[in-house]
Motif scaffolding. Sequence first.
Motif, PDB file in Angstrom:
ATOM      1  N   PHE A 161       0.834  -1.204   0.000  1.00 48.90           N
ATOM      2  CA  PHE A 161       0.000   0.000   0.000  1.00 48.90           C
ATOM      3  C   PHE A 161       0.874   1.262   0.000  1.00 48.90           C
ATOM      4  O   PHE A 161       0.589   2.226  -0.712  1.00 48.90           O
ATOM      5  N   TYR A 162       1.927   1.227   0.794  1.00 51.33           N
ATOM      6  CA  TYR A 162       2.844   2.371   0.878  1.00 51.33           C
ATOM      7  C   TYR A 162       3.486   2.642  -0.479  1.00 51.33           C
ATOM      8  O   TYR A 162       3.564   3.786  -0.927  1.00 51.33           O
ATOM      9  N   ALA A 163       3.934   1.576  -1.136  1.00 46.57           N
ATOM     10  CA  ALA A 163       4.555   1.736  -2.453  1.00 46.57           C
ATOM     11  C   ALA A 163       3.527   2.204  -3.479  1.00 46.57           C
ATOM     12  O   ALA A 163       3.816   3.055  -4.332  1.00 46.57           O
ATOM     13  N   GLY A 164       2.310   1.656  -3.415  1.00 45.96           N
ATOM     14  CA  GLY A 164       1.270   2.061  -4.357  1.00 45.96           C
ATOM     15  C   GLY A 164       0.906   3.526  -4.226  1.00 45.96           C
ATOM     16  O   GLY A 164       0.666   4.216  -5.228  1.00 45.96           O
ATOM     17  N   ALA A 165       0.881   4.039  -2.999  1.00 39.59           N
ATOM     18  CA  ALA A 165       0.566   5.456  -2.791  1.00 39.59           C
ATOM     19  C   ALA A 165       1.643   6.349  -3.373  1.00 39.59           C
ATOM     20  O   ALA A 165       1.375   7.498  -3.767  1.00 39.59           O
ATOM     21  N   SER A 166       2.874   5.828  -3.461  1.00 37.24           N
ATOM     22  CA  SER A 166       3.988   6.624  -3.980  1.00 37.24           C
ATOM     23  C   SER A 166       3.832   6.953  -5.463  1.00 37.24           C
ATOM     24  O   SER A 166       4.458   7.891  -5.962  1.00 37.24           O
ATOM     25  N   PHE A 167       3.010   6.195  -6.191  1.00 40.91           N
ATOM     26  CA  PHE A 167       2.749   6.517  -7.594  1.00 40.91           C
ATOM     27  C   PHE A 167       2.106   7.894  -7.727  1.00 40.91           C
ATOM     28  O   PHE A 167       2.265   8.570  -8.749  1.00 40.91           O
TER      29      PHE A 167
END
Length: 258
Positions: A161-167
Amino acid sequence: MKLYGRYFSIHLRSAMQYPASFWMTFFGQFLAAFSAFLSIYFLFDRFHAVEGFTYQEVLLCFASVMLSFSFCECFFRGFDRFPSLLGNGQFDRILIRPRSTIFQVLCAQMDFSRLGKFFQAVLVFCYAILASGVEWTWPRVLTLCGMLLGGVAIFAGLFLFYAGASFFTIEGLEVLNIFIYGGREFGSYPAVIYGKAILKFWTFVIPMAMIQYYPLLFLLGRTDGVWNALSPLATLLFLIPAYLFWRFGLRHYRSTGS
Protein backbone atom coordinates in the motif's frame (compact mmCIF):
# COMPACT_ATOMS: atom_id res chain seq x y z
CA MET A 1 12.69 -19.10 -7.28
CA LYS A 2 16.02 -19.58 -9.07
CA LEU A 3 16.08 -15.93 -10.11
CA TYR A 4 15.12 -14.83 -6.60
CA GLY A 5 17.98 -16.95 -5.26
CA ARG A 6 20.39 -15.11 -7.54
CA TYR A 7 19.14 -11.75 -6.31
CA PHE A 8 19.46 -13.03 -2.74
CA SER A 9 23.07 -14.06 -3.38
CA ILE A 10 23.92 -10.70 -4.98
CA HIS A 11 22.52 -8.67 -2.08
CA LEU A 12 24.21 -10.90 0.50
CA ARG A 13 27.61 -10.60 -1.20
CA SER A 14 27.10 -6.85 -1.47
CA ALA A 15 26.33 -6.59 2.26
CA MET A 16 29.42 -8.60 3.15
CA GLN A 17 31.75 -6.37 1.13
CA TYR A 18 32.14 -4.37 4.35
CA PRO A 19 31.83 -7.07 7.03
CA ALA A 20 32.76 -4.83 9.96
CA SER A 21 30.03 -2.34 9.06
CA PHE A 22 27.54 -5.15 8.48
CA TRP A 23 28.13 -6.85 11.83
CA MET A 24 28.11 -3.59 13.80
CA THR A 25 24.79 -2.68 12.20
CA PHE A 26 23.52 -6.22 12.79
CA PHE A 27 24.32 -6.14 16.50
CA GLY A 28 23.06 -2.58 16.75
CA GLN A 29 19.69 -3.73 15.41
CA PHE A 30 19.80 -6.72 17.76
CA LEU A 31 20.36 -4.54 20.83
CA ALA A 32 18.00 -1.75 19.78
CA ALA A 33 15.17 -4.26 19.41
CA PHE A 34 15.39 -5.00 23.14
CA SER A 35 13.95 -1.57 23.92
CA ALA A 36 10.44 -2.81 23.04
CA PHE A 37 11.05 -6.02 24.97
CA LEU A 38 12.26 -4.13 28.06
CA SER A 39 9.21 -1.87 28.03
CA ILE A 40 7.03 -4.97 28.37
CA TYR A 41 9.29 -6.40 31.07
CA PHE A 42 9.18 -3.27 33.23
CA LEU A 43 5.41 -2.89 32.76
CA PHE A 44 4.74 -6.40 34.02
CA ASP A 45 7.32 -6.05 36.77
CA ARG A 46 5.01 -3.36 38.13
CA PHE A 47 1.52 -4.60 37.24
CA HIS A 48 2.01 -8.40 36.75
CA ALA A 49 -1.00 -8.76 34.41
CA VAL A 50 -2.87 -6.71 31.79
CA GLU A 51 -6.52 -7.56 31.09
CA GLY A 52 -5.86 -11.01 32.53
CA PHE A 53 -2.82 -11.73 30.32
CA THR A 54 0.43 -12.62 32.05
CA TYR A 55 3.92 -11.54 31.07
CA GLN A 56 4.76 -14.84 29.33
CA GLU A 57 1.47 -14.85 27.43
CA VAL A 58 1.99 -11.31 26.16
CA LEU A 59 5.53 -12.21 25.10
CA LEU A 60 4.12 -14.91 22.83
CA CYS A 61 1.92 -12.29 21.18
CA PHE A 62 4.75 -9.74 21.00
CA ALA A 63 7.36 -12.12 19.57
CA SER A 64 5.10 -13.50 16.83
CA VAL A 65 4.35 -9.98 15.55
CA MET A 66 8.01 -8.94 15.79
CA LEU A 67 9.10 -12.04 13.87
CA SER A 68 6.71 -11.26 11.03
CA PHE A 69 7.59 -7.57 10.94
CA SER A 70 11.37 -8.04 11.05
CA PHE A 71 11.16 -10.65 8.27
CA CYS A 72 9.25 -8.21 6.06
CA GLU A 73 11.57 -5.35 6.98
CA CYS A 74 14.47 -7.42 5.70
CA PHE A 75 13.04 -9.05 2.58
CA PHE A 76 10.32 -6.57 1.54
CA ARG A 77 12.59 -3.57 1.88
CA GLY A 78 12.24 -2.79 -1.81
CA PHE A 79 8.70 -1.50 -1.25
CA ASP A 80 9.82 0.65 1.68
CA ARG A 81 12.48 2.22 -0.55
CA PHE A 82 10.21 2.36 -3.58
CA PRO A 83 9.87 6.20 -3.68
CA SER A 84 13.61 6.44 -4.41
CA LEU A 85 13.14 4.15 -7.45
CA LEU A 86 10.50 6.53 -8.74
CA GLY A 87 12.50 9.67 -8.01
CA ASN A 88 15.68 8.61 -9.80
CA GLY A 89 13.92 7.06 -12.78
CA GLN A 90 14.99 3.45 -12.10
CA PHE A 91 11.39 2.28 -12.08
CA ASP A 92 11.18 3.11 -15.80
CA ARG A 93 13.83 0.44 -16.39
CA ILE A 94 11.77 -2.04 -14.40
CA LEU A 95 8.76 -1.41 -16.64
CA ILE A 96 10.57 -2.53 -19.79
CA ARG A 97 11.92 -5.76 -18.32
CA PRO A 98 10.04 -9.02 -18.95
CA ARG A 99 9.33 -9.72 -15.28
CA SER A 100 6.59 -8.77 -12.85
CA THR A 101 7.03 -5.26 -11.44
CA ILE A 102 6.22 -6.53 -7.94
CA PHE A 103 8.89 -9.22 -8.21
CA GLN A 104 11.51 -6.75 -9.43
CA VAL A 105 10.75 -4.20 -6.69
CA LEU A 106 10.79 -7.01 -4.13
CA CYS A 107 14.26 -8.04 -5.28
CA ALA A 108 15.58 -4.49 -5.62
CA GLN A 109 16.51 -4.22 -1.95
CA MET A 110 17.24 -6.72 0.84
CA ASP A 111 18.53 -5.37 4.14
CA PHE A 112 20.31 -8.26 5.87
CA SER A 113 21.41 -6.07 8.77
CA ARG A 114 17.76 -6.14 9.87
CA LEU A 115 18.24 -9.81 10.66
CA GLY A 116 19.63 -8.64 14.01
CA LYS A 117 16.11 -7.62 14.97
CA PHE A 118 14.81 -10.90 13.56
CA PHE A 119 17.14 -13.02 15.70
CA GLN A 120 16.18 -11.05 18.80
CA ALA A 121 12.54 -11.87 18.04
CA VAL A 122 13.49 -15.54 17.56
CA LEU A 123 15.08 -15.66 21.03
CA VAL A 124 12.06 -14.06 22.69
CA PHE A 125 9.75 -16.31 20.68
CA CYS A 126 11.53 -19.48 21.81
CA TYR A 127 11.43 -18.35 25.43
CA ALA A 128 7.72 -17.47 25.18
CA ILE A 129 6.88 -20.89 23.69
CA LEU A 130 8.51 -22.63 26.63
CA ALA A 131 7.31 -20.26 29.36
CA SER A 132 3.75 -19.53 28.22
CA GLY A 133 2.32 -22.71 29.70
CA VAL A 134 0.56 -23.62 26.44
CA GLU A 135 -0.09 -27.32 25.91
CA TRP A 136 1.24 -27.65 22.39
CA THR A 137 -1.09 -29.85 20.35
CA TRP A 138 -0.98 -30.02 16.56
CA PRO A 139 -3.92 -27.60 16.11
CA ARG A 140 -2.13 -25.06 18.31
CA VAL A 141 1.18 -25.52 16.50
CA LEU A 142 -0.56 -24.96 13.17
CA THR A 143 -2.35 -21.91 14.57
CA LEU A 144 0.98 -20.48 15.71
CA CYS A 145 2.44 -21.03 12.23
CA GLY A 146 -0.63 -19.31 10.82
CA MET A 147 0.00 -16.31 13.09
CA LEU A 148 3.50 -15.93 11.64
CA LEU A 149 2.37 -16.40 8.04
CA GLY A 150 -0.56 -14.03 8.51
CA GLY A 151 1.72 -11.43 10.07
CA VAL A 152 3.99 -11.53 7.03
CA ALA A 153 0.92 -11.11 4.79
CA ILE A 154 -0.30 -8.06 6.71
CA PHE A 155 3.02 -6.24 6.81
CA ALA A 156 3.75 -7.14 3.18
CA GLY A 157 0.34 -5.73 2.27
CA LEU A 158 1.02 -2.53 4.21
CA PHE A 159 4.38 -2.08 2.46
CA LEU A 160 2.61 -2.65 -0.86
CA PHE A 161 0.00 0.00 0.00
CA TYR A 162 2.84 2.37 0.88
CA ALA A 163 4.55 1.74 -2.45
CA GLY A 164 1.27 2.06 -4.36
CA ALA A 165 0.57 5.46 -2.79
CA SER A 166 3.99 6.62 -3.98
CA PHE A 167 2.75 6.52 -7.59
CA PHE A 168 0.64 9.57 -6.76
CA THR A 169 2.90 11.35 -4.26
CA ILE A 170 6.39 10.40 -5.63
CA GLU A 171 7.70 10.85 -2.10
CA GLY A 172 6.65 8.29 0.49
CA LEU A 173 3.37 8.98 2.25
CA GLU A 174 4.54 9.11 5.86
CA VAL A 175 1.02 8.80 7.27
CA LEU A 176 1.03 5.15 6.21
CA ASN A 177 3.95 4.54 8.53
CA ILE A 178 1.47 5.06 11.37
CA PHE A 179 -0.09 1.76 10.34
CA ILE A 180 3.15 -0.03 9.43
CA TYR A 181 5.26 0.80 12.46
CA GLY A 182 2.26 1.59 14.62
CA GLY A 183 0.92 -1.86 13.78
CA ARG A 184 4.15 -3.37 15.02
CA GLU A 185 3.84 -1.50 18.33
CA PHE A 186 0.12 -2.29 18.54
CA GLY A 187 0.94 -5.97 18.21
CA SER A 188 3.06 -5.92 21.35
CA TYR A 189 -0.06 -6.44 23.48
CA PRO A 190 -3.35 -8.32 22.98
CA ALA A 191 -5.69 -6.04 21.05
CA VAL A 192 -8.46 -6.12 23.64
CA ILE A 193 -6.54 -3.80 25.98
CA TYR A 194 -7.01 -0.87 23.57
CA GLY A 195 -10.80 -0.86 23.73
CA LYS A 196 -13.59 -2.11 21.48
CA ALA A 197 -13.39 0.65 18.86
CA ILE A 198 -9.67 0.10 18.27
CA LEU A 199 -10.20 -3.67 18.28
CA LYS A 200 -12.80 -3.36 15.52
CA PHE A 201 -10.48 -1.19 13.42
CA TRP A 202 -7.62 -3.69 13.71
CA THR A 203 -10.03 -6.51 12.91
CA PHE A 204 -12.02 -5.24 9.93
CA VAL A 205 -9.82 -2.52 8.37
CA ILE A 206 -6.28 -3.75 9.00
CA PRO A 207 -6.70 -7.28 10.38
CA MET A 208 -3.81 -7.20 12.84
CA ALA A 209 -5.95 -8.63 15.64
CA MET A 210 -6.50 -11.75 13.54
CA ILE A 211 -2.85 -12.70 13.84
CA GLN A 212 -2.39 -11.90 17.51
CA TYR A 213 -5.48 -11.48 19.74
CA TYR A 214 -7.99 -14.01 18.37
CA PRO A 215 -5.56 -16.90 17.76
CA LEU A 216 -3.84 -16.12 21.08
CA LEU A 217 -7.12 -16.86 22.86
CA PHE A 218 -7.15 -20.27 21.17
CA LEU A 219 -3.51 -20.99 22.07
CA LEU A 220 -4.12 -20.14 25.72
CA GLY A 221 -7.22 -22.32 25.91
CA ARG A 222 -9.58 -19.40 26.56
CA THR A 223 -11.76 -20.43 23.64
CA ASP A 224 -12.20 -23.55 21.54
CA GLY A 225 -13.62 -21.66 18.59
CA VAL A 226 -12.45 -22.93 15.22
CA TRP A 227 -12.78 -19.36 13.90
CA ASN A 228 -10.10 -18.20 16.33
CA ALA A 229 -7.74 -20.93 15.16
CA LEU A 230 -8.33 -20.16 11.48
CA SER A 231 -8.45 -16.36 11.74
CA PRO A 232 -4.78 -15.91 10.71
CA LEU A 233 -5.57 -17.43 7.32
CA ALA A 234 -8.18 -14.72 6.70
CA THR A 235 -5.39 -12.14 6.73
CA LEU A 236 -4.15 -13.50 3.40
CA LEU A 237 -7.17 -11.75 1.89
CA PHE A 238 -5.56 -8.44 2.89
CA LEU A 239 -3.10 -8.92 0.05
CA ILE A 240 -5.91 -8.65 -2.51
CA PRO A 241 -6.79 -4.95 -1.95
CA ALA A 242 -3.07 -4.19 -1.55
CA TYR A 243 -2.34 -5.74 -4.95
CA LEU A 244 -5.33 -4.00 -6.57
CA PHE A 245 -4.18 -0.67 -5.18
CA TRP A 246 -0.70 -1.28 -6.58
CA ARG A 247 -2.19 -2.07 -10.00
CA PHE A 248 -4.35 1.07 -9.81
CA GLY A 249 -1.30 3.19 -9.06
CA LEU A 250 0.70 1.49 -11.80
CA ARG A 251 -1.97 2.31 -14.41
CA HIS A 252 -1.81 5.98 -13.40
CA TYR A 253 1.98 6.19 -13.24
CA ARG A 254 3.65 9.04 -15.10
CA SER A 255 7.43 9.00 -15.37
CA THR A 256 9.30 11.60 -13.33
CA GLY A 257 11.54 12.20 -16.34
CA SER A 258 14.72 11.68 -14.31
